[in-house]
Design a protein around this motif. Structure first.
Motif, short mmCIF file in Angstrom:
data_model
loop_
_atom_site.label_atom_id
_atom_site.label_comp_id
_atom_site.label_asym_id
_atom_site.label_seq_id
_atom_site.Cartn_x
_atom_site.Cartn_y
_atom_site.Cartn_z
N GLU A 1 -11.34 8.71 -4.67
CA GLU A 1 -12.36 7.83 -4.10
C GLU A 1 -11.91 6.37 -4.01
OE1 GLU A 1 -12.74 10.00 -6.64
OE2 GLU A 1 -14.11 9.18 -8.17
N ASP A 2 -10.74 6.06 -4.54
CA ASP A 2 -10.16 4.72 -4.36
C ASP A 2 -9.44 4.60 -3.02
OD1 ASP A 2 -9.29 4.80 -7.82
OD2 ASP A 2 -10.94 3.68 -6.91
N THR A 3 -9.32 5.71 -2.30
CA THR A 3 -8.67 5.66 -0.98
C THR A 3 -9.43 4.73 -0.06
OG1 THR A 3 -7.77 7.89 -1.17
CG2 THR A 3 -8.10 7.04 1.06
N ALA A 4 -8.71 3.78 0.51
CA ALA A 4 -9.35 2.77 1.35
C ALA A 4 -8.28 1.86 1.94
CB ALA A 4 -10.32 1.92 0.53
N VAL A 5 -8.70 1.06 2.90
CA VAL A 5 -7.88 -0.06 3.33
C VAL A 5 -8.26 -1.23 2.42
CG1 VAL A 5 -7.30 -1.66 5.19
CG2 VAL A 5 -7.76 0.75 5.71
N TYR A 6 -7.28 -1.82 1.79
CA TYR A 6 -7.50 -2.92 0.86
C TYR A 6 -7.15 -4.24 1.56
CZ TYR A 6 -8.35 0.22 -3.02
OH TYR A 6 -8.90 1.16 -3.85
N TYR A 7 -8.08 -5.17 1.45
CA TYR A 7 -7.92 -6.47 2.09
C TYR A 7 -7.88 -7.58 1.05
CZ TYR A 7 -9.49 -4.09 6.35
OH TYR A 7 -9.62 -3.25 7.42
N CYS A 8 -6.95 -8.47 1.25
CA CYS A 8 -6.91 -9.69 0.45
C CYS A 8 -7.71 -10.76 1.18
CB CYS A 8 -5.45 -10.12 0.31
SG CYS A 8 -5.19 -11.74 -0.41
N SER A 9 -8.39 -11.60 0.40
CA SER A 9 -9.07 -12.73 1.03
C SER A 9 -8.95 -13.95 0.13
CB SER A 9 -10.54 -12.43 1.33
OG SER A 9 -11.37 -12.70 0.22
N VAL A 10 -9.00 -15.09 0.75
CA VAL A 10 -9.00 -16.37 0.05
C VAL A 10 -10.20 -17.17 0.52
CG1 VAL A 10 -7.82 -18.60 -0.11
CG2 VAL A 10 -6.51 -16.50 -0.35
N VAL A 11 -10.93 -17.69 -0.41
CA VAL A 11 -12.08 -18.53 -0.07
C VAL A 11 -11.76 -19.97 -0.46
CG1 VAL A 11 -14.53 -18.98 -0.42
CG2 VAL A 11 -13.68 -16.63 -0.44
N ARG A 12 -11.83 -20.83 0.55
CA ARG A 12 -11.66 -22.26 0.31
C ARG A 12 -13.02 -22.93 0.28
NH1 ARG A 12 -7.87 -24.77 4.69
NH2 ARG A 12 -8.88 -26.59 3.78
N GLY B 1 0.82 -1.20 0.00
CA GLY B 1 0.00 0.00 0.00
C GLY B 1 0.86 1.25 0.00
N GLY B 2 0.22 2.39 0.07
CA GLY B 2 0.98 3.62 0.14
C GLY B 2 0.20 4.81 -0.35
N LEU B 3 0.93 5.89 -0.58
CA LEU B 3 0.35 7.16 -1.03
C LEU B 3 0.68 7.36 -2.49
CD1 LEU B 3 -0.95 9.95 -0.43
CD2 LEU B 3 1.33 10.74 0.24
N VAL B 4 -0.32 7.70 -3.28
CA VAL B 4 -0.11 7.93 -4.70
C VAL B 4 -0.99 9.10 -5.14
CG1 VAL B 4 -1.89 6.25 -5.36
CG2 VAL B 4 -0.06 6.79 -6.96
N GLN B 5 -0.53 9.82 -6.14
CA GLN B 5 -1.32 10.94 -6.66
C GLN B 5 -2.42 10.43 -7.59
OE1 GLN B 5 1.44 13.70 -8.48
NE2 GLN B 5 1.54 14.91 -6.60
N ALA B 6 -3.47 11.20 -7.68
CA ALA B 6 -4.56 10.87 -8.59
C ALA B 6 -4.00 10.72 -10.01
CB ALA B 6 -5.64 11.94 -8.55
N GLY B 7 -4.50 9.68 -10.69
CA GLY B 7 -4.01 9.37 -12.02
C GLY B 7 -2.84 8.40 -12.04
N GLY B 8 -2.28 8.14 -10.88
CA GLY B 8 -1.15 7.25 -10.78
C GLY B 8 -1.53 5.79 -10.68
N SER B 9 -0.53 4.96 -10.50
CA SER B 9 -0.73 3.51 -10.45
C SER B 9 -0.06 2.93 -9.22
CB SER B 9 -0.12 2.85 -11.70
OG SER B 9 -0.76 3.28 -12.87
N LEU B 10 -0.58 1.79 -8.82
CA LEU B 10 -0.03 1.07 -7.68
C LEU B 10 -0.37 -0.40 -7.86
CD1 LEU B 10 1.42 1.92 -5.01
CD2 LEU B 10 -0.82 1.82 -3.91
N ARG B 11 0.54 -1.27 -7.45
CA ARG B 11 0.26 -2.69 -7.50
C ARG B 11 0.30 -3.27 -6.10
NH1 ARG B 11 3.21 -7.86 -10.43
NH2 ARG B 11 4.70 -7.59 -8.72
N LEU B 12 -0.79 -3.92 -5.72
CA LEU B 12 -0.86 -4.63 -4.45
C LEU B 12 -0.56 -6.10 -4.68
CD1 LEU B 12 -4.12 -3.12 -2.94
CD2 LEU B 12 -1.78 -2.29 -2.72
#
Length: 116
Positions: A88-99, A9-20
């Motif tokens: 508006e994409d600002t958020a805590v992003y959670y990964c989940s796995v469903v078995r 995660g981190g801080l990015v400017q609008a229009g930018g990219s990030l990979r989780l």
């Protein structure tokens, strides 16, 4: 049990990219899907994207065309490439796995902040 680790995660400017990324370990068998959720400040958690065991994907309407979910089976890792980010994409992003049949495991979450 399944353990999920989500750096990236981190801080990015609008229009930018990030990979989780989210690396899974433990009892990683009978995986039904790997998913990304997010929880914006003051709002409920929502599904962003998922990828099933056969590689099918599904996205929330708000991120279609901007976000891409993928997985590396050899590394037991799922990714979320986020482009054209908006405040508006600002958020805590959670990964989940469903078995199978429907056992959901969660990561601790990573904060993504998009500045305008």
């Amino acid at each position: 049990q399944v353990q999920l680790v989500e750096p990236g995660g981190g801080l990015v400017q609008a229009g930018g990219s990030l990979r989780l990324s989210c690396a899974a370990s433990g009892s990683i068998f009978s995986i039904r899907s790997m998913n990304w959720y997010r929880q914006p400040p003051g709002k409920q958690r929502e599904l962003v994207a998922l990828i099933t065991s056969d590689g099918s994907t599904n996205y929330a309407d708000s991120v279609k065309g901007r976000f891409t979910i993928s997985r590396d089976n050899a590394k037991d890792t799922v990714y979320l490439q986020m482009n054209s980010l908006k405040p508006e994409d600002t958020a805590v992003y959670y990964c989940s796995v469903v078995r199978y049949p429907a056992i959901n495991y969660w990561g601790k979450g990573t904060l993504v902040t998009v500045s305008s």
